[in-house]
Design a protein around this motif. Sequence first.
Motif, PDB file in Angstrom:
ATOM      1  N   MET A  30     -44.765   5.084 -34.525  1.00  0.00           N
ATOM      2  CA  MET A  30     -44.118   4.559 -33.117  1.00  0.00           C
ATOM      3  C   MET A  30     -42.736   5.001 -33.237  1.00  0.00           C
ATOM      4  O   MET A  30     -42.215   5.353 -32.195  1.00  0.00           O
ATOM      5  CB  MET A  30     -44.242   2.952 -33.016  1.00  0.00           C
ATOM      6  N   VAL A  31     -42.108   5.057 -34.461  1.00  0.00           N
ATOM      7  CA  VAL A  31     -40.612   5.488 -34.411  1.00  0.00           C
ATOM      8  C   VAL A  31     -40.494   6.685 -33.985  1.00  0.00           C
ATOM      9  O   VAL A  31     -39.488   7.143 -33.158  1.00  0.00           O
ATOM     10  CB  VAL A  31     -39.878   5.090 -35.794  1.00  0.00           C
ATOM     11  N   ILE A  32     -41.280   7.708 -34.589  1.00  0.00           N
ATOM     12  CA  ILE A  32     -41.307   9.062 -33.948  1.00  0.00           C
ATOM     13  C   ILE A  32     -41.523   9.226 -32.710  1.00  0.00           C
ATOM     14  O   ILE A  32     -40.989  10.218 -32.022  1.00  0.00           O
ATOM     15  CB  ILE A  32     -42.403   9.790 -35.190  1.00  0.00           C
ATOM     16  N   LEU A  33     -42.739   8.643 -32.152  1.00  0.00           N
ATOM     17  CA  LEU A  33     -43.101   8.651 -30.882  1.00  0.00           C
ATOM     18  C   LEU A  33     -41.861   8.376 -29.815  1.00  0.00           C
ATOM     19  O   LEU A  33     -41.471   8.907 -28.816  1.00  0.00           O
ATOM     20  CB  LEU A  33     -44.327   7.994 -30.492  1.00  0.00           C
ATOM     21  N   LYS A  34     -41.211   7.208 -30.369  1.00  0.00           N
ATOM     22  CA  LYS A  34     -40.256   6.618 -29.329  1.00  0.00           C
ATOM     23  C   LYS A  34     -39.206   7.842 -29.319  1.00  0.00           C
ATOM     24  O   LYS A  34     -38.422   7.915 -28.365  1.00  0.00           O
ATOM     25  CB  LYS A  34     -39.523   5.302 -29.923  1.00  0.00           C
ATOM     26  N   SER A  35     -38.697   8.288 -30.420  1.00  0.00           N
ATOM     27  CA  SER A  35     -37.579   9.485 -30.415  1.00  0.00           C
ATOM     28  C   SER A  35     -38.270  10.488 -29.643  1.00  0.00           C
ATOM     29  O   SER A  35     -37.508  11.134 -28.652  1.00  0.00           O
ATOM     30  CB  SER A  35     -37.339   9.748 -31.773  1.00  0.00           C
ATOM     31  N   ILE A  36     -39.591  11.103 -29.759  1.00  0.00           N
ATOM     32  CA  ILE A  36     -40.069  12.318 -28.921  1.00  0.00           C
ATOM     33  C   ILE A  36     -40.035  12.119 -27.548  1.00  0.00           C
ATOM     34  O   ILE A  36     -39.705  12.980 -26.761  1.00  0.00           O
ATOM     35  CB  ILE A  36     -41.388  12.545 -29.596  1.00  0.00           C
ATOM     36  N   PHE A  37     -40.301  11.025 -27.076  1.00  0.00           N
ATOM     37  CA  PHE A  37     -40.393  10.663 -25.922  1.00  0.00           C
ATOM     38  C   PHE A  37     -39.072  10.217 -24.986  1.00  0.00           C
ATOM     39  O   PHE A  37     -38.945   9.839 -24.031  1.00  0.00           O
ATOM     40  CB  PHE A  37     -41.576   9.531 -25.346  1.00  0.00           C
ATOM     41  N   VAL A  38     -38.063  10.031 -26.052  1.00  0.00           N
ATOM     42  CA  VAL A  38     -36.829   9.485 -25.537  1.00  0.00           C
ATOM     43  C   VAL A  38     -36.959   8.009 -24.794  1.00  0.00           C
ATOM     44  O   VAL A  38     -36.600   8.129 -23.809  1.00  0.00           O
ATOM     45  CB  VAL A  38     -36.021  10.467 -24.724  1.00  0.00           C
ATOM     46  N   LEU A  39     -37.324   7.045 -25.518  1.00  0.00           N
ATOM     47  CA  LEU A  39     -37.769   5.570 -24.620  1.00  0.00           C
ATOM     48  C   LEU A  39     -36.438   4.750 -25.511  1.00  0.00           C
ATOM     49  O   LEU A  39     -36.173   4.888 -26.672  1.00  0.00           O
ATOM     50  CB  LEU A  39     -39.067   5.359 -25.277  1.00  0.00           C
ATOM     51  N   LYS A  40     -36.257   3.809 -24.547  1.00  0.00           N
ATOM     52  CA  LYS A  40     -35.423   2.961 -24.998  1.00  0.00           C
ATOM     53  C   LYS A  40     -35.900   1.910 -25.728  1.00  0.00           C
ATOM     54  O   LYS A  40     -35.258   0.998 -26.471  1.00  0.00           O
ATOM     55  CB  LYS A  40     -34.612   2.356 -23.648  1.00  0.00           C
ATOM     56  N   SER A  41     -37.401   1.340 -25.561  1.00  0.00           N
ATOM     57  CA  SER A  41     -37.881   0.397 -26.442  1.00  0.00           C
ATOM     58  C   SER A  41     -39.263   0.964 -26.622  1.00  0.00           C
ATOM     59  O   SER A  41     -39.873   1.769 -25.910  1.00  0.00           O
ATOM     60  CB  SER A  41     -37.910  -0.601 -25.443  1.00  0.00           C
ATOM     61  N   PHE A  42     -39.806  -0.029 -27.450  1.00  0.00           N
ATOM     62  CA  PHE A  42     -41.386   0.573 -27.992  1.00  0.00           C
ATOM     63  C   PHE A  42     -42.302   0.044 -27.121  1.00  0.00           C
ATOM     64  O   PHE A  42     -43.212   0.548 -26.999  1.00  0.00           O
ATOM     65  CB  PHE A  42     -41.689  -0.543 -29.518  1.00  0.00           C
ATOM     66  N   ASP A  43     -41.861  -0.879 -26.261  1.00  0.00           N
ATOM     67  CA  ASP A  43     -42.562  -1.513 -25.056  1.00  0.00           C
ATOM     68  C   ASP A  43     -43.311  -0.443 -24.330  1.00  0.00           C
ATOM     69  O   ASP A  43     -44.650  -0.145 -23.790  1.00  0.00           O
ATOM     70  CB  ASP A  43     -42.107  -2.258 -24.136  1.00  0.00           C
ATOM     71  N   LYS A  44     -42.598   0.830 -24.209  1.00  0.00           N
ATOM     72  CA  LYS A  44     -43.021   1.913 -23.089  1.00  0.00           C
ATOM     73  C   LYS A  44     -44.148   2.936 -23.713  1.00  0.00           C
ATOM     74  O   LYS A  44     -44.552   3.575 -23.143  1.00  0.00           O
ATOM     75  CB  LYS A  44     -41.726   2.815 -22.969  1.00  0.00           C
ATOM     76  N   LEU A  45     -44.269   2.666 -24.965  1.00  0.00           N
ATOM     77  CA  LEU A  45     -45.539   3.329 -25.733  1.00  0.00           C
ATOM     78  C   LEU A  45     -46.749   2.471 -25.522  1.00  0.00           C
ATOM     79  O   LEU A  45     -47.821   3.462 -25.633  1.00  0.00           O
ATOM     80  CB  LEU A  45     -45.203   3.479 -27.183  1.00  0.00           C
ATOM     81  N   PHE A  46     -46.801   1.316 -24.978  1.00  0.00           N
ATOM     82  CA  PHE A  46     -48.154   0.879 -24.435  1.00  0.00           C
ATOM     83  C   PHE A  46     -48.554   0.865 -23.309  1.00  0.00           C
ATOM     84  O   PHE A  46     -47.788   0.634 -22.289  1.00  0.00           O
ATOM     85  CB  PHE A  46     -47.929  -0.864 -25.153  1.00  0.00           C
ATOM     86  N   LEU A  47     -49.832   0.865 -23.143  1.00  0.00           N
ATOM     87  CA  LEU A  47     -50.328   1.025 -21.531  1.00  0.00           C
ATOM     88  C   LEU A  47     -50.146  -0.070 -20.908  1.00  0.00           C
ATOM     89  O   LEU A  47     -50.053   0.048 -19.823  1.00  0.00           O
ATOM     90  CB  LEU A  47     -51.878   1.431 -21.705  1.00  0.00           C
ATOM     91  N   SER A  48     -50.342  -1.456 -21.615  1.00  0.00           N
ATOM     92  CA  SER A  48     -50.196  -2.868 -20.843  1.00  0.00           C
ATOM     93  C   SER A  48     -49.133  -3.536 -21.439  1.00  0.00           C
ATOM     94  O   SER A  48     -48.541  -3.264 -22.695  1.00  0.00           O
ATOM     95  CB  SER A  48     -51.524  -3.585 -21.135  1.00  0.00           C
ATOM     96  N   THR A  49     -48.391  -4.532 -20.528  1.00  0.00           N
ATOM     97  CA  THR A  49     -47.390  -5.112 -20.961  1.00  0.00           C
ATOM     98  C   THR A  49     -47.981  -6.580 -21.763  1.00  0.00           C
ATOM     99  O   THR A  49     -47.218  -7.474 -22.015  1.00  0.00           O
ATOM    100  CB  THR A  49     -46.274  -5.532 -19.862  1.00  0.00           C
TER     101      THR A  49
END
Length: 123
Positions: free
Chosen positions: A63-82
């Motif tokens: 998740m940390v790697i993916l957040k960086s690769i996709f340049v996301l401000k929060s981990f929430d953006k990795l999930f399909l649903s809120t």
Amino acid sequence: MANTFKSDPMYSVEFELIEGVKALRIKHNWSQRKLSKKMGFAESFVGKVESYSQDEKYNLRHMVILKSIFVLKSFDKLFLSTSLNDEMVVIEYEQVPMIKKDGTVGKKLIDKVVKVIPYKMEI
């Protein structure tokens, strides 16, 4: 009708993460192999995670790697649903041919989610 399969039970949050990362990958027009390489893993890693017949799942390090690769401000953006919860689910899926970028049908099969089924653990 195509054959349907069922995954082993998993937490719904795992399902939401897999599908969320898949949506981001597709939005960026990246193949499974390309995302695997960007993550620094074997070319087959993301394909295994996205296949519900495999045991491979994303973990906190991923998740940390993916957040960086996709340049996301929060981990929430990795999930399909809120609306995440700790419910267990089984994924019913079909294996369908992948459609290539040029619109033709490929030889590789991918999992298409048919239904998400709540699962009750026996205690």
